[in-house]
Scaffold this active site. Structure first.
Site, PDB file in Angstrom:
ATOM      1  NE  ARG A   1      -2.250  -1.500   3.428  1.00 31.66           N
ATOM      2  CZ  ARG A   1      -2.547  -1.010   4.767  1.00 31.66           C
ATOM      3  NH1 ARG A   1      -3.720  -0.315   4.816  1.00 31.66           N
ATOM      4  NH2 ARG A   1      -2.094  -1.513   5.680  1.00 31.66           N
TER       5      ARG A   1
ATOM      6  CD1 TRP B   1      -0.810   5.062  -5.898  1.00 28.78           C
ATOM      7  CD2 TRP B   1      -2.527   4.933  -4.759  1.00 28.78           C
ATOM      8  NE1 TRP B   1      -2.145   5.985  -6.456  1.00 28.78           N
ATOM      9  CE2 TRP B   1      -2.955   5.732  -5.715  1.00 28.78           C
ATOM     10  CE3 TRP B   1      -3.490   4.511  -3.867  1.00 28.78           C
ATOM     11  CZ2 TRP B   1      -4.286   6.144  -5.884  1.00 28.78           C
ATOM     12  CZ3 TRP B   1      -4.866   4.903  -3.857  1.00 28.78           C
ATOM     13  CH2 TRP B   1      -5.277   5.946  -4.879  1.00 28.78           C
TER      14      TRP B   1
ATOM     15  N   GLY C   1     -23.185   5.390  12.873  1.00 31.67           N
ATOM     16  CA  GLY C   1     -22.889   4.232  13.701  1.00 31.67           C
ATOM     17  C   GLY C   1     -21.286   4.524  14.067  1.00 31.67           C
ATOM     18  CB  SER C   2     -17.838   4.008  12.620  1.00 29.07           C
ATOM     19  OG  SER C   2     -18.301   4.874  11.499  1.00 29.07           O
TER      20      SER C   2
ATOM     21  CB  CYS D   1      -6.832   0.244   0.661  1.00 23.93           C
ATOM     22  SG  CYS D   1      -5.909   1.193  -0.264  1.00 23.93           S
TER      23      CYS D   1
ATOM     24  CG  ASP E   1     -25.374   0.254   8.287  1.00 24.63           C
ATOM     25  OD1 ASP E   1     -26.437   0.818   8.722  1.00 24.63           O
ATOM     26  OD2 ASP E   1     -24.280   0.425   8.897  1.00 24.63           O
TER      27      ASP E   1
ATOM     28  CD  GLU F   1     -24.890  10.825  -1.083  1.00 24.88           C
ATOM     29  OE1 GLU F   1     -24.655  12.095  -1.049  1.00 24.88           O
ATOM     30  OE2 GLU F   1     -25.691  10.253  -1.535  1.00 24.88           O
TER      31      GLU F   1
ATOM     32  CG  HIS G   1     -17.112  10.136   2.378  1.00 25.09           C
ATOM     33  ND1 HIS G   1     -18.493   9.906   2.562  1.00 25.09           N
ATOM     34  CD2 HIS G   1     -16.428   8.920   2.265  1.00 25.09           C
ATOM     35  CE1 HIS G   1     -18.584   8.886   2.519  1.00 25.09           C
ATOM     36  NE2 HIS G   1     -17.508   7.923   2.978  1.00 25.09           N
TER      37      HIS G   1
ATOM     38  CB  CYS H   1     -21.233   7.548   5.696  1.00 20.50           C
ATOM     39  SG  CYS H   1     -21.835   6.980   3.960  1.00 20.50           S
TER      40      CYS H   1
END
EC number: 2.1.1.14
Length: 762
Positions: A17, A19, A436-437, A520, A603, A669, A698, A730
């Site tokens: 990873r 990148w 949720g998170s 990712c 979800d 959303e 985001h 989200c």
């Protein structure tokens, strides 16, 4: 007949990873622009080199990106929203479009066809000057040639797919804008051809789902381009499904080669070839290796495919390639030695798929005896995994057989349930909640890593999770939210977490794929029958509820999302795997309910992305997807409120399916798609509980109360206030605490203002 190996695209993220890490270091100012560009070049060239060493003849160039290939195309063609005009440098503009800035919202992000990859939606504005702003494919083609001596195959997104994916224009404007794309594409292709490009791949995945009129419109554009660039060798590439309905017209396009998907569109494309043949003056590029899954190919089946094609196709040449870009697969399986031998042997990641292409090429050019040992190995591997105990559980089969019609529906209709729930939950008008998170801080990730590495004990880890949970329960109480969540600090990923606790799943150590930008994911591998083992969320949820008088909702990932965000066994229908997952989740939901949890969120953000590309195939998918959700959620009491959540989809296609889920509340959303779902609700009614996300999580920017209030106000014009909820778009896992708290405070204040207005107008 000449036969060549080709690849459509290679994973961007790097074996470790690199990148992703380079991007995030640049964004956080840990490296400067020069360091960023230098490292990205090293990664880019390494990817070309790997494909060269594996024996691929037509190596894709230009599939590499700093964020997203659709965004690359938008920037290249000048589709830059005016709100970003204050930025002058390429990277500043590019990343502002992708991620937003302090003062400006990012461009919308949505799913790339029916995959779990997200692209940045190009924006058209009136007065936009469409031109070739930057011939990036040319630069990368020349770079590979000069640095590695590789005469690569430039890959570009085709004009028709690009414009179909864009927004901001009316349908009446489409044809005019499409014609304006001819000049920049002519310049792009002319310059590539002049530089020596032997073949140029033009991706048109949208061709799998066009009308007859649209195909004719696309053909006219290609004829206009061909007229100006008569000598460029173009490979028109389709994927993700067949082009059966329009095949007869597509094979007349003025291109040198046509790429077809013989994995996900095998039946349709074979039917079309059988009926109409294939032009003798064109090369057929055969997508024969699954670019979207991780299983070894059935080489016997692939070679049978080529036998069939060679009988029916009088083409001068063939190209052996994957069904689509390998962007959707992990890079290499060699580090996955912790897996069982039967599973490890059955896997093929991107690098192994390249090796399979070379094997197939050898069989086609030198005869099957040249790979006889490999063929025997492959047959043994497939037999072993098919006959394994994990794929043949009698208890799972019995549970599936025992299902009855009443297992797929709630006892009472929504209106009556909701009345009972209001009495039980005592929530205010326009209740507020989150998805949720909460932030997975460096401390959270580090502590989890220490626990997994055995540095701290189970008891120490559990104490830490409880401390974080209590901290965020208190934050939520202080902010004034109505329905709280425990925060999901124990979870790395919303699918992986459940897969680790269900039978039938396995996990890779390094099986990462790109989801969006630098994000990712490491999809679980569903290799066997799925079954419930023990409670998965009970302990954390019940603990959180014990800390507060307010309602805490349980948080689960739905069966269709677990399915669509996993690498799924390919020996039984996806519907059957989905039902297995649903039965396991049904058990968990019943345990949550019996433990006193009165609101349970299941979800399904990936429900839409699993839909087939062709509208004729939608009903079959939607039927079993909805049935899976109902199977998981329908055994609870009427007083228990079932929530669900969806994000980043073309919701207008599935409003009926959303309704059929029969969830008491759905959160969707809204903000990043710039109110698209609100527009959808202007033309249809949704008579159940609904929360339209009031801010984009985001982006790092903290939206004002007024911005959120405006979305609430717009939403209440199409939604019944009695059933309306207020929430972010989200989960907040990727945001920082200092971003989350003020944003939620603004959201709660917007809700209070809206309640006051409703009372005033009552």
């Amino acid at each position: 007949m000449a036969i060549q190996t080709s690849n459509l695209g290679y994973p961007r993220i790097g074996l470790q990873r690199e990148w992703k890490k380079t991007l995030e270091a640049f964004w956080s100012n840990k490296i400067n622009e020069e360091q960023f560009l230098t490292t990205m070049k090293e990664i880019r060239l390494q990817h070309v080199k790997v494909q060269q060493e594996k024996g691929i003849e037509l190596i894709p160039i230009g599939d590499f990106t700093y964020y997203d290939h659709v965004l690359d195309t938008a920037y290249m063609l000048g589709f830059i929203p005016s709100r970003f005009s204050e930025f002058t440098s390429y990277l500043d503009v590019y990343f502002a479009m992708a991620r937003g800035s302090k003062d400006h919202v990012a461009s919308e992000m949505t799913k790339w066809f029916n995959t779990n990859y997200h692209y940045i939606v190009p924006e058209y504005e009136e007065g936009l000057q469409i031109s070739l702003k930057d011939n990036r494919p040319l630069r990368l083609y020349e770079e590979a040639k000069q640095e590695l001596g590789v005469d690569g195959k430039p890959v570009i997104l085709g004009p028709y797919t690009f414009l179909k994916l864009a927004k901001g224009y009316t349908q009446e404007q489409f044809a005019t804008i499409l014609k304006q794309l001819v000049a920049p594409y002519v310049q792009l292709l002319s310059e590539l051809h002049a530089a020596g490009a032997q073949i140029i791949q033009v991706d048109e995945p949208i061709f799998a789902s066009l009308t007859k009129e649209e195909v004719q419109q696309a053909k006219e554009i290609y004829e206009a381009i061909r007229k100006e660039v008569p000598n460029a060798t173009l490979l028109l590439q389709t994927y993700f499904d067949s082009v059966e309905e329009n095949y007869e017209e597509i094979i007349t396009f003025p291109v040198s080669s046509i790429g077809l998907d013989f994995v996900h569109g095998k039946e349709g494309n074979l039917n079309a070839i059988s009926k109409y043949g294939f032009p003798a003056d064109k090369t057929l590029a055969v997508g024969c290796i699954d670019g979207r899954n991780i299983w070894r190919a059935d080489l016997d089946e692939v070679l049978t495919l080529f036998t069939t094609l060679q009988k029916q196709v009088q083409t001068k040449d063939l190209i052996v390639q994957p069904s689509c870009s390998l962007l959707h697969t992990p890079i290499d399986k060699t580090e996955e030695t912790h897996l069982s031998t039967e599973l490890f042997d059955a896997l093929a990641f991107a690098n192994q798929k390249l090796e399979e292409l070379v094997l197939i090429h050898s069989a086609l050019t030198q005869g099957t005896e040249s790979i006889s040992n490999e063929l025997e190995t492959y047959r043994n591997v497939h037999h072993t995994i098919r006959s394994s105990a994990a794929r043949n559980r009698e208890d799972v089969k019995a549970a599936r057989t025992a299902l009855k019609e009443e297992d797929f529906s709630r006892p009472l209709p929504f209106e009556k349930r909701y009345e009972l729930q209001q009495v039980a939950l005592k929530l205010p008008l326009l209740p507020t909640t989150t998805i949720g998170s909460f932030p997975q801080t460096t401390e959270v990730r580090q502590t989890r890593k220490e626990w997994r590495n055995g540095i701290i004990s189970n008891e120490q880890y559990e104490q830490f999770i409880e401390k974080e949970t209590e901290k965020w329960i208190r934050y939520q109480e202080e902010i004034g939210l109505d329905v709280l969540v425990h925060g999901e600090f124990e979870r790395t990923d919303m699918v992986e977490y459940f897969g680790e606790r269900l039978a039938g799943f396995s996990f890779t150590k390094n099986g990462w794929v790109q989801s969006y930008g630098s994000r990712c994911v490491k999809p679980p591998v569903i290799y066997g029958d799925v079954a419930f083992i023990n409670g998965m969320t009970i302990k954390e949820t019940v603990y959180a509820q014990s800390l507060t008088e307010k309602v805490v909702k349980g948080m689960l990932t739905g069966p269709v999302t677990i399915l669509n965000w996993s690498f799924v066994r390919n020996d039984i229908p996806r519907k059957e795997v989905s039902y297995q997952i649903a039965l396991a989740l049904r058990h968990e939901i019943e345990l949550l309910e019996s433990s006193g949890i009165r609101v349970i969120q299941v979800d399904e953000p990936a429900l839409r992305e699993g839909m087939p590309l062709k509208e004729k195939d939608w009903d079959a998918y939607i039927t079993w997807a909805v049935q899976s959700f109902l199977l998981a959620t329908s055994s609870v009491a009427n007083e228990t409120q079932i929530h669900t959540h969806m994000c980043y989809s073309n919701f207008e296609d599935i409003v009926d399916a959303i309704r059929a889920l029969d969830a008491d509340v759905i959160s969707i959303e809204t903000s990043r798609s710039h109110g698209e779902f609100i527009d959808t609700l202007k033309h249809t009614t949704y008579e159940k509980g609904i929360g339209l996300g009031v801010y984009d999580i985001h982006s790092p920017r903290v939206p004002s109360k007024d911005e959120m209030y405006e979305i609430v106000e717009q939403s209440l014009q199409v939604c019944d206030p009695k059933y309306f909820w207020i929430n972010p778009d989200c989960g907040l896992k990727t945001r920082r605490t200092e971003e989350v708290i003020p944003a939620l405070e603004h959201m709660v204040q917007a809700a209070k203002d809206a309640r006051s207005l409703l009372k005033t107008n009552a």
